[in-house]
Design a protein around this motif. Sequence first.
Motif, PDB file in Angstrom:
ATOM      1  N   LEU A 107     -28.710 104.389  44.878  1.00 32.78           N
ATOM      2  CA  LEU A 107     -29.231 104.620  46.243  1.00 32.78           C
ATOM      3  C   LEU A 107     -29.971 103.492  47.042  1.00 32.78           C
ATOM      4  O   LEU A 107     -30.016 103.238  47.989  1.00 32.78           O
ATOM      5  CB  LEU A 107     -29.878 106.071  46.372  1.00 32.78           C
ATOM      6  N   GLN A 108     -31.005 102.941  46.017  1.00 29.97           N
ATOM      7  CA  GLN A 108     -31.534 101.693  46.546  1.00 29.97           C
ATOM      8  C   GLN A 108     -30.688 100.570  46.920  1.00 29.97           C
ATOM      9  O   GLN A 108     -30.965  99.748  47.806  1.00 29.97           O
ATOM     10  CB  GLN A 108     -32.622 101.303  45.155  1.00 29.97           C
ATOM     11  N   THR A 109     -29.761 100.386  46.264  1.00 32.46           N
ATOM     12  CA  THR A 109     -28.878  99.368  46.519  1.00 32.46           C
ATOM     13  C   THR A 109     -28.194  99.441  47.782  1.00 32.46           C
ATOM     14  O   THR A 109     -27.983  98.719  48.851  1.00 32.46           O
ATOM     15  CB  THR A 109     -27.762  99.346  45.301  1.00 32.46           C
ATOM     16  N   LEU A 110     -27.663 100.855  48.118  1.00 33.72           N
ATOM     17  CA  LEU A 110     -27.280 100.963  49.351  1.00 33.72           C
ATOM     18  C   LEU A 110     -27.983 100.737  50.403  1.00 33.72           C
ATOM     19  O   LEU A 110     -27.726 100.193  51.698  1.00 33.72           O
ATOM     20  CB  LEU A 110     -26.783 102.422  49.381  1.00 33.72           C
ATOM     21  N   ARG A 111     -29.436 100.984  50.494  1.00 39.68           N
ATOM     22  CA  ARG A 111     -30.344 100.753  51.459  1.00 39.68           C
ATOM     23  C   ARG A 111     -30.766  99.221  51.525  1.00 39.68           C
ATOM     24  O   ARG A 111     -30.931  98.837  52.468  1.00 39.68           O
ATOM     25  CB  ARG A 111     -31.596 101.430  51.019  1.00 39.68           C
ATOM     26  N   PHE A 112     -30.510  98.561  50.332  1.00 38.56           N
ATOM     27  CA  PHE A 112     -30.832  97.030  50.231  1.00 38.56           C
ATOM     28  C   PHE A 112     -29.954  96.241  51.358  1.00 38.56           C
ATOM     29  O   PHE A 112     -30.153  95.588  51.943  1.00 38.56           O
ATOM     30  CB  PHE A 112     -30.805  96.383  49.033  1.00 38.56           C
ATOM     31  N   TRP A 113     -28.510  96.636  50.977  1.00 35.55           N
ATOM     32  CA  TRP A 113     -27.537  96.137  51.826  1.00 35.55           C
ATOM     33  C   TRP A 113     -27.625  96.480  53.180  1.00 35.55           C
ATOM     34  O   TRP A 113     -27.299  95.815  54.157  1.00 35.55           O
ATOM     35  CB  TRP A 113     -26.170  95.832  51.164  1.00 35.55           C
ATOM     36  N   SER A 114     -27.704  97.771  53.380  1.00 38.10           N
ATOM     37  CA  SER A 114     -27.905  98.427  54.749  1.00 38.10           C
ATOM     38  C   SER A 114     -28.674  97.910  55.562  1.00 38.10           C
ATOM     39  O   SER A 114     -28.596  97.474  56.739  1.00 38.10           O
ATOM     40  CB  SER A 114     -27.874  99.940  54.912  1.00 38.10           C
ATOM     41  N   ASP A 115     -30.047  97.631  54.912  1.00 42.41           N
ATOM     42  CA  ASP A 115     -31.103  97.087  55.741  1.00 42.41           C
ATOM     43  C   ASP A 115     -31.022  95.652  55.964  1.00 42.41           C
ATOM     44  O   ASP A 115     -31.427  95.174  57.021  1.00 42.41           O
ATOM     45  CB  ASP A 115     -32.223  97.113  54.685  1.00 42.41           C
ATOM     46  N   ARG A 116     -29.984  94.922  55.351  1.00 39.64           N
ATOM     47  CA  ARG A 116     -29.497  93.589  55.805  1.00 39.64           C
ATOM     48  C   ARG A 116     -28.285  93.577  56.605  1.00 39.64           C
ATOM     49  O   ARG A 116     -27.744  92.392  57.058  1.00 39.64           O
ATOM     50  CB  ARG A 116     -29.160  92.909  54.520  1.00 39.64           C
ATOM     51  N   GLY A 117     -27.938  94.573  57.144  1.00 40.94           N
ATOM     52  CA  GLY A 117     -27.149  94.635  58.298  1.00 40.94           C
ATOM     53  C   GLY A 117     -25.263  94.912  57.879  1.00 40.94           C
ATOM     54  O   GLY A 117     -24.809  94.771  58.612  1.00 40.94           O
ATOM     55  N   VAL A 118     -25.359  95.215  56.623  1.00 44.65           N
ATOM     56  CA  VAL A 118     -24.069  95.909  56.434  1.00 44.65           C
ATOM     57  C   VAL A 118     -23.415  96.985  57.012  1.00 44.65           C
ATOM     58  O   VAL A 118     -24.523  97.873  57.163  1.00 44.65           O
ATOM     59  CB  VAL A 118     -24.121  95.711  54.554  1.00 44.65           C
ATOM     60  N   ASP A 119     -22.378  96.965  57.335  1.00 42.52           N
ATOM     61  CA  ASP A 119     -21.876  97.908  58.114  1.00 42.52           C
ATOM     62  C   ASP A 119     -21.203  99.057  57.344  1.00 42.52           C
ATOM     63  O   ASP A 119     -21.155 100.198  57.835  1.00 42.52           O
ATOM     64  CB  ASP A 119     -20.909  97.438  59.286  1.00 42.52           C
ATOM     65  N   GLY A 120     -20.679  98.808  56.146  1.00 46.20           N
ATOM     66  CA  GLY A 120     -20.041  99.712  55.321  1.00 46.20           C
ATOM     67  C   GLY A 120     -19.896  99.252  53.814  1.00 46.20           C
ATOM     68  O   GLY A 120     -20.216  98.227  53.320  1.00 46.20           O
TER      69      GLY A 120
END
Length: 564
Positions: free
Chosen positions: A210-223
């Motif tokens: 869950l932390q990894t999902l947030r890490f990349w989503s916070d960097r602008g990843v769309d999916g």
Amino acid sequence: MSPQQPGHLDPPLPTLSEAHMTSTPTTDPDWWRQAVVYQIYPRSFADSNGDGIGDLQGIISRVPYLAELGIDAVWLSPFYPSALADGGYDVDDYRDVDPRLGTLDDFDQLVEALHGENIKLIVDIVPNHTSNRHEWFQEALAADKGSAARDRYIFREGDGEGEQPPSDWDSVFGGSAWAQVEDGQWYLHMFAAEQPDLNWEHPEVRADFLQTLRFWSDRGVDGFRVDVAHALVKDLSEPFPSKTTLPRQSESYGKHPLWDQDGVHEIYREWRTVLNDYDPPRSAVAEAFVPAERRARYASAEGLGQAFNFDLLQADFEYEKFRQVIEDNLALAEQNGSSSTWVFSNHDVVRHATRYGLPKDPSGLWQDGKAWLLSNGTEPTVDVELGLRRARAATLLMLALPGSAYLYQGEELGLQEVGELPAANLQDPAYFRSKGAEKGRDGCRVPIPWTIGGLSFGFGSGGSHLVQPKWFGAYSVEAQEGDPASTLSLYRRALAVRRGLQASNSLTWVDSEDSVLHFIRPGGWQSITNFGAAPVELPDAAVVLSSSPLEGEKLPSATTAWLI
């Protein structure tokens, strides 16, 4: 196999009017439902520093090319620190970039460059296993039996006196699915031994991803594209059943102890909560080799939202099979409220321009896309021209279908599988674990050609990590630029037309000859594919695009045309 035909068919295709080339950027949070997604295998796309390995700066340098191609999103295969025991799918650190590929700053630049061209970014996430170099696994090796560190993975005592693995299960890449450590215990690895499976019953494992999902989503990843999404939850009740009693993975319906267990959907409900915290919500697509009825749960709104269907990839180039696959998957998408995904090539299978040129295989396995079946130096003869003709027709049909389309780097060049790689250059664990019986997937992972000549056909200044054949230059971007008959031109024009037409999740079938697949999309856009041997009459409408030249007013064999 040494193709000599370049990626074009003469004479030139019909001219596409400017009216059909308009491109309107989308801000729709449901962009993924009808998106054209281009898969980049980063080590084989573009090398910026001449070390023979593609990298993030190399991708950044080619963003204008991606924008001109007309895609909606990039799917970036693993770029994380890795020993490359399985092409980057053995991950050392899920929240960093492999130094050979770049830095987190480079990643941020890539996001910015893509978003600047209105291109979304989907990244691969690999939750079933880590690498054996991951800090958790190193802790597990240093810890005692029964420790909390080992409980993040799946360690068991051996069978009998401990000298035999706990079960006779095979890994996907061949050989035992268990590997022994120094103190005698065994750990489960459904893929390479360098890829120990995680224990998804462990709360730390769930929380960390869950932390990894947030890490990349916070960097602008769309999916996110979720690797082997159906494997995370396992029924490890003892005694372990013998492999001879296990159902086939693709037919298990949740009854195989290692694949498609119902409990996996609890994990993805947690993921969806995190993904929905963002505005717009982050998308996700499951790689799940499960029956169509089981696929719906992975693609549900409460789960990942979308799941790959590989049915067209596995189908022969035949009218009946294509029609059935399309009907079944559109019905499934309507039932679960998702959208279909269509794909012919990726980093795991023989490129479809080659696959469609192979002779009919009684086992059906060549058409199943399995790259390792071109093996042992006994490759079947490929009809390169026929394969390319069929591939172009199939792709144009696919791009006319409702749902999202996934393209693999190089297919827009009509690129063929590289079947002549020397044994010393092979990298795929399938080759090594099968002791050479299976050649592996390297043939579709050879760095793509950008220029007609040069040390690595424009890939980089220092050669390429997989040997490129001499015939690559004829398939290069440079060779096809400006040629209206080239496969590259066909893809560019098809994507321009697709983007300018009304999107929806429906089509209407038109009664035709048994060998002709004909449907109409909202707004009157028609797609017609001739699977038969003889040319067929076209309806009275304007031809916007065709995969091969028409024969007067007729549609030739192995050809798709779009009409308005």
